[in-house]
Design a protein around this motif. Structure first.
Motif, PDB file in Angstrom:
ATOM      1  N   MET A 109      -0.919   3.010  -0.044  1.00 29.14           N
ATOM      2  CA  MET A 109      -0.062   1.970   0.511  1.00 29.14           C
ATOM      3  C   MET A 109       0.244   0.946  -0.571  1.00 29.14           C
ATOM      4  SD  MET A 109      -1.552   1.315   4.372  1.00 29.14           S
ATOM      5  CE  MET A 109      -3.195   0.844   3.829  1.00 29.14           C
ATOM      6  N   ALA A 110       1.481   0.486  -0.588  1.00 30.68           N
ATOM      7  CA  ALA A 110       1.898  -0.573  -1.503  1.00 30.68           C
ATOM      8  C   ALA A 110       2.476  -1.709  -0.672  1.00 30.68           C
ATOM      9  CB  ALA A 110       2.937  -0.054  -2.493  1.00 30.68           C
ATOM     10  N   LEU A 133      -4.931   1.119  -1.761  1.00 34.59           N
ATOM     11  CA  LEU A 133      -3.990   0.045  -1.406  1.00 34.59           C
ATOM     12  C   LEU A 133      -3.668  -0.745  -2.661  1.00 34.59           C
ATOM     13  CD1 LEU A 133      -2.442  -1.847   0.537  1.00 34.59           C
ATOM     14  CD2 LEU A 133      -4.598  -3.092   0.877  1.00 34.59           C
ATOM     15  N   LEU A 134      -2.373  -0.825  -2.997  1.00 31.29           N
ATOM     16  CA  LEU A 134      -1.895  -1.587  -4.147  1.00 31.29           C
ATOM     17  C   LEU A 134      -1.161  -2.823  -3.639  1.00 31.29           C
ATOM     18  CD1 LEU A 134      -0.441   1.416  -6.205  1.00 31.29           C
ATOM     19  CD2 LEU A 134      -2.637   0.265  -6.580  1.00 31.29           C
ATOM     20  N   THR A 135      -1.637  -3.991  -4.036  1.00 33.72           N
ATOM     21  CA  THR A 135      -1.039  -5.253  -3.596  1.00 33.72           C
ATOM     22  C   THR A 135      -0.550  -6.023  -4.807  1.00 33.72           C
ATOM     23  OG1 THR A 135      -2.580  -5.329  -1.727  1.00 33.72           O
ATOM     24  CG2 THR A 135      -1.428  -7.366  -2.289  1.00 33.72           C
ATOM     25  N   GLY A 136       0.705  -6.468  -4.761  1.00 35.43           N
ATOM     26  CA  GLY A 136       1.233  -7.233  -5.881  1.00 35.43           C
ATOM     27  C   GLY A 136       2.700  -7.545  -5.694  1.00 35.43           C
ATOM     28  N   PRO A 137       3.246  -8.441  -6.498  1.00 33.45           N
ATOM     29  CA  PRO A 137       4.658  -8.809  -6.385  1.00 33.45           C
ATOM     30  C   PRO A 137       5.564  -7.655  -6.779  1.00 33.45           C
ATOM     31  CG  PRO A 137       3.654  -9.819  -8.317  1.00 33.45           C
ATOM     32  CD  PRO A 137       2.544  -9.195  -7.556  1.00 33.45           C
ATOM     33  N   LEU A 181       0.326  10.849   0.791  1.00 35.72           N
ATOM     34  CA  LEU A 181       1.259  10.164   1.688  1.00 35.72           C
ATOM     35  C   LEU A 181       1.420   8.737   1.191  1.00 35.72           C
ATOM     36  CD1 LEU A 181       2.929  10.159   4.367  1.00 35.72           C
ATOM     37  CD2 LEU A 181       0.877   9.208   5.458  1.00 35.72           C
ATOM     38  N   PHE A 182       2.639   8.352   0.843  1.00 33.32           N
ATOM     39  CA  PHE A 182       2.901   7.037   0.262  1.00 33.32           C
ATOM     40  C   PHE A 182       3.698   6.191   1.247  1.00 33.32           C
ATOM     41  CE2 PHE A 182       5.699   4.469  -2.735  1.00 33.32           C
ATOM     42  CZ  PHE A 182       4.765   3.448  -2.856  1.00 33.32           C
ATOM     43  N   ALA A 236       2.024   5.118  -7.606  1.00 35.14           N
ATOM     44  CA  ALA A 236       1.840   6.000  -6.455  1.00 35.14           C
ATOM     45  C   ALA A 236       2.507   7.348  -6.689  1.00 35.14           C
ATOM     46  CB  ALA A 236       2.393   5.339  -5.200  1.00 35.14           C
ATOM     47  N   GLN A 237       3.697   7.343  -7.270  1.00 35.23           N
ATOM     48  CA  GLN A 237       4.418   8.589  -7.507  1.00 35.23           C
ATOM     49  C   GLN A 237       3.717   9.487  -8.520  1.00 35.23           C
ATOM     50  OE1 GLN A 237       8.166   6.972  -8.720  1.00 35.23           O
ATOM     51  NE2 GLN A 237       9.012   6.943  -6.638  1.00 35.23           N
TER      52      GLN A 237
END
Length: 503
Positions: free
Chosen positions: A345-346, A215-219, A301-302, A228-229
């Motif tokens: 997940m982003a 899980l990537l969280t950020g503005p 899976l993104f 992710a790619q």
């Protein structure tokens, strides 16, 4: 009265069931009757096949034709039975010999002029035919490259019904299957394109080395999507067994090309938040078709903007994340598709998503509602949670030179090799696949090594599932460090990956 029989295949998920097709031509009211639970497309095949036979220079029997598809209680779907029905009826009418039909599986849809059209699922169908002991198969020429992947079965390609009938009479030949086509994988986006974000880059490497969810969280604009790619480019090529499993799913989904029939690289599937639950999980009328989860099998899976997907769609992921399989119950039966993928997940930290968290203008209640869109049970299944920090410089003079994909991929390969050798006798290939019970029993770590996890469990900061996932990440960190067993530092670092929430 005359009888003839041949074979086709019914698909249920990626599993095929050989279908014996029998034709009886005899006295009675002139009609064609189809038995064996055919769907609407198969019911329509009677008229398609009649026209194809007439336009191929043969006469349809002017007697009662009864077609039986066995097992009779098994639902039959699609138009892939057309070629088999045409051949078996003509054999029963003594228009052609039926000697070759008894051990041959025929797949293909017929056009009204007799052309043989491609159908989906040729690879899993032929794998089922081989398991059933059938000797040869006739498939549309356009799917011959896919069919060539099945060893131990003589495969022929046909363009028209006339060619198939000439082959059955011994007056013509069909296109033979050549060696399986192999296409070198194309280079994907390079990790060197991502500027900064050392923590997220390290998490991406750990995820690739152990098969962990992320899980990537950020503005916005911090590189979440770019990272992710690039994950699939860090993963090793698929083994032949894995490649056939992935290719079978893509064959059923109709995603294969004749130029590259075998999927040899981990797939990357990006899903928009407006997608439906059926498109995500799988669905459709009758027996369900594979969704995005299955198309990402053995790959990535993104889910970009994950909190915009809706609770129902996100919660539907939970079973697949645990079991690596999608089970879809329909009126006609339960369809199973493999879905052992890595979830990435982003998401933004809040609805307004300012570059700096101190500039957030969201009300506390709005922020809580936004964060709650990712439920606790779903987050508990995500091994690595990483905050993305705003960029402070773009000039290479002020930013460390990023490592390219090739360099990181080599470290990932070494770590995966260590894990695969360790788990080989148990049937696992990555750390993420190891059951928690085995980690605690067969590969238990000393108490002083797992003390940080024990404290988190005692305070309620960690669930039992979360503890198991911490141990899996710790083993991955040890593999990357080329250590035989995780240390207390590895366990603490794995725990930190779960506890960090905000930038």
């Amino acid at each position: 009265m005359a009888l003839a029989r041949t074979w086709s295949v019914a698909l249920f998920g990626v599993d095929g069931v050989p279908v014996e097709i029998e034709a009886d031509v005899g006295v009675g009211t002139v009609r064609t009757q189809l038995l064996g639970l055919p769907d609407a497309a198969l019911h329509e095949s009677k008229d398609r096949v009649k026209a194809a036979v007439r336009n191929s220079g043969h006469n349809w029997p002017s007697q009662r034709v009864t077609l039986g598809l066995s097992p009779a209680t098994l639902p039959k779907n699609g138009s892939g039975y057309d070629l088999a029905i045409a051949c078996v009826v003509l054999a029963a009418a003594k228009a052609i010999p039926g000697d070759r039909l008894s051990d041959t599986v025929l797949l293909g849809e017929l056009a009204l002029d007799g052309r043989v059209r491609a159908v989906r699922g040729v690879l899993p169908a032929l794998l089922a035919a081989r398991r059933a002991g059938l000797a040869q198969a006739v498939v549309p020429t356009s799917t011959l490259a896919e069919a060539a992947l099945v060893e131990g079965l003589t495969v022929h390609g046909a363009t028209t019904l006339t060619q198939v009938l000439a082959w059955l009479t011994g007056e013509g030949t069909l296109s033979p299957a050549g060696p399986p086509a192999t296409t070198p994988p194309a280079d994907g986006p390079d990790l060197a394109d991502v500027i900064g974000q050392p923590e997220a880059r390290w998490a991406l490497e750990v995820a690739a080395a152990g098969g962990h969810h992320l899980l990537l969280t950020g503005p916005p604009g911090t590189g979440k999507t770019m990272l992710a790619q690039r994950l699939s480019g860090l993963l090793p090529p698929l083994s032949m067994e894995e490649a056939l499993g992935v290719t079978a799913v893509h064959s059923i989904a109709g995603l294969l090309s004749s130029d590259a029939p075998l999927v040899t690289t981990p797939p990357f599937v990006s899903v928009h938040h407006s997608t439906s639950t059926a498109a995500l999980i799988g669905g459709g009328a009758g027996l369900a078709k594979p969704g995005a989860l299955s198309r990402a099998h053995r790959g990535v899976l993104f889910l970009d903007e994950a909190r915009e997907f809706g609770v129902g769609k996100l919660e539907a992921l939970r079973t697949a994340l645990e079991e690596g399989e999608v089970r879809i119950a329909r009126r006609d039966g339960i369809t199973r598709y493999p879905a052992r993928f890595q979830l990435v997940m982003a998401t933004n930290p809040c609805p307004c998503a300012p570059p700096k968290d101190i500039d957030c203008i969201c009300l506390p209640a709005a922020r809580r509602r936004y964060e709650a869109k990712l439920s606790g049970p779903l987050l508990d299944r995500v091994d690595l949670r990483v905050p993305m920090r705003p960029l402070t410089a773009m000039n290479r003079e002020f930013v460390a030179e990023p490592e390219p994909t090739a360099t990181v991929r080599e470290r990932v390969r070494k770590a995966r090799t260590r894990a695969a050798e360790r788990w080989a006798e148990y049937g696992w290939s990555t750390n993420a696949e190891v059951p928690g019970a085995d980690l605690r029993r067969e590969f238990a770590l000393p108490r002083e090594t797992t003390s940080s996890v024990d404290r988190a469990l005692a305070t309620g900061a960690l669930t039992g599932r979360g503890a198991d996932r911490c141990l899996r990440v710790a083993w991955t960190l040890a593999d990357l460090a080329e250590d035989d067993r995780p240390t207390a530092d590895h366990v603490a670092a794995a725990l930190e990956f779960r506890e960090r929430r905000k930038a």
